[in-house]
Design an enzyme around this catalytic site. Structure first.
Site, PDB file in Angstrom:
ATOM      1  N   ARG A  77       1.032  -1.176  -0.064  1.00  0.00           N
ATOM      2  CA  ARG A  77      -0.038   0.020   0.039  1.00  0.00           C
ATOM      3  C   ARG A  77       0.813   1.161   0.025  1.00  0.00           C
ATOM      4  O   ARG A  77       0.331   2.417  -0.417  1.00  0.00           O
ATOM      5  CB  ARG A  77      -0.771  -0.119   1.123  1.00  0.00           C
ATOM      6  CG  ARG A  77      -2.112  -0.910   0.669  1.00  0.00           C
ATOM      7  CD  ARG A  77      -2.812  -1.359   2.032  1.00  0.00           C
ATOM      8  NE  ARG A  77      -2.056  -2.348   2.585  1.00  0.00           N
ATOM      9  CZ  ARG A  77      -2.294  -2.915   3.961  1.00  0.00           C
ATOM     10  NH1 ARG A  77      -3.589  -2.412   4.427  1.00  0.00           N
ATOM     11  NH2 ARG A  77      -1.893  -3.854   4.522  1.00  0.00           N
ATOM     12  N   GLU A 109       5.524  -9.994  14.218  1.00  0.00           N
ATOM     13  CA  GLU A 109       5.001 -10.621  15.549  1.00  0.00           C
ATOM     14  C   GLU A 109       5.253 -11.900  15.684  1.00  0.00           C
ATOM     15  O   GLU A 109       5.439 -12.349  16.507  1.00  0.00           O
ATOM     16  CB  GLU A 109       3.438 -10.397  15.540  1.00  0.00           C
ATOM     17  CG  GLU A 109       2.797  -9.673  16.658  1.00  0.00           C
ATOM     18  CD  GLU A 109       1.379  -9.290  16.609  1.00  0.00           C
ATOM     19  OE1 GLU A 109       1.065  -8.948  15.426  1.00  0.00           O
ATOM     20  OE2 GLU A 109       0.672  -9.364  17.609  1.00  0.00           O
TER      21      GLU A 109
HETATM   22  P1  AMP Z   1       4.537  -2.500  11.322  1.00  0.00           P
HETATM   23  O1  AMP Z   1       6.090  -3.060  10.661  1.00  0.00           O
HETATM   24  O2  AMP Z   1       4.068  -3.231  12.450  1.00  0.00           O
HETATM   25  O3  AMP Z   1       4.568  -1.054  11.646  1.00  0.00           O
HETATM   26  O4  AMP Z   1       3.388  -2.753  10.190  1.00  0.00           O
HETATM   27  C1  AMP Z   1       3.475  -2.102   9.170  1.00  0.00           C
HETATM   28  C2  AMP Z   1       2.850  -2.595   8.019  1.00  0.00           C
HETATM   29  O5  AMP Z   1       1.825  -3.605   8.244  1.00  0.00           O
HETATM   30  C3  AMP Z   1       2.145  -1.559   7.155  1.00  0.00           C
HETATM   31  O6  AMP Z   1       2.772  -1.517   6.021  1.00  0.00           O
HETATM   32  C4  AMP Z   1       0.712  -1.540   6.890  1.00  0.00           C
HETATM   33  O7  AMP Z   1       0.275  -1.731   5.895  1.00  0.00           O
HETATM   34  C5  AMP Z   1       0.565  -3.107   7.657  1.00  0.00           C
HETATM   35  N1  AMP Z   1      -0.235  -3.003   9.057  1.00  0.00           N
HETATM   36  C6  AMP Z   1       0.186  -3.462  10.299  1.00  0.00           C
HETATM   37  N2  AMP Z   1      -0.802  -3.070  11.106  1.00  0.00           N
HETATM   38  C7  AMP Z   1      -1.957  -2.826  10.535  1.00  0.00           C
HETATM   39  C8  AMP Z   1      -3.267  -2.628  10.808  1.00  0.00           C
HETATM   40  N3  AMP Z   1      -3.892  -2.579  12.010  1.00  0.00           N
HETATM   41  N4  AMP Z   1      -4.194  -2.229   9.838  1.00  0.00           N
HETATM   42  C9  AMP Z   1      -3.719  -1.962   8.648  1.00  0.00           C
HETATM   43  N5  AMP Z   1      -2.538  -2.288   8.140  1.00  0.00           N
HETATM   44  C10 AMP Z   1      -1.718  -2.700   9.023  1.00  0.00           C
END
Ligand code: AMP
Length: 173
Positions: free
Chosen positions: A59, A96
């Site tokens: 995205r 995670e």
């Molecule tokens: P992070 O590495 O945990 O910051 O996750 C980032 C990526 O995961 C981003 O590119 C988001 O597209 C996706 N993502 C993680 N959590 C969510 C959420 N709750 N809603 C939508 N997209 C998420």
């Protein structure tokens, strides 16, 4: 901002129980909301001498490409493994559960290039931390990590200490 927030749909327990998934497709498909969001994310950088916008799969490609078009720069892709056709450099990072990997073409960055990194959601910050690591290794100057939305409870900013972070919309739940 409230109008833009209302355009993002919350899907509880997707893709796993306990996750509040921010579905941005409902914002992207609304012309006025998409345009406004990109304008607000990009306009702060008109006079910042930005050389390129980095889009993170998947995205982040949408946000990054639209911002780059607005700023009159190119867009550089950071992709999941095995998708880029030329020689790549990679970063592995923790999710995670388990690990993931992101790649960029080894010649995509010129040393000293001033870049913005765009993604849709800042959650735990692991993805952006890996991308910033890759870009720094290649000699880019990361001017800002720019998100449409931030899930503040997940404290993604803690992983990005020293980076300038902008998020248009903040969610506390
Ligand atoms: P992070 O590495 O945990 O910051 O996750 C980032 C990526 O995961 C981003 O590119 C988001 O597209 C996706 N993502 C993680 N959590 C969510 C959420 N709750 N809603 C939508 N997209 C998420």
């Amino acid at each position: 901002m409230r109008a833009l927030k209302n355009r993002i749909r919350n899907i509880p327990d997707f893709p796993r129980k306990g996750i509040q998934f921010k579905d941005i497709t409902t914002l992207l498909s609304d012309p006025a909301s998409f345009q406004r969001a990109i304008d607000l994310m990009a306009h702060r950088h008109f006079a910042n001498g930005i050389d390129a916008v980095i889009g993170v799969e998947a995205r982040g490609f949408i946000m990054g490409a639209a911002m780059a078009y607005k700023l009159g720069t190119g867009v550089i892709l950071v992709r999941k493994p095995g998708k880029l056709p030329y020689k790549t450099v990679a970063a592995t990072y923790s999710l995670e559960y388990g690990k993931d990997r992101l790649e960029i073409h080894e010649d995509a960055i010129r040393k000293g290039m001033r870049v913005i990194v765009a993604d849709d959601v800042l959650a735990t910050g692991g993805t952006m931390e890996a991308v910033v690591g890759l870009l720094t290794r290649l000699g880019a100057e990361v001017v800002e990590c720019c998100f449409l939305a931030e899930l503040t409870a997940l404290k993604g900013r803690d992983k990005l200490k020293g980076q300038k972070i902008f998020s248009l919309l903040k969610y506390t739940d």
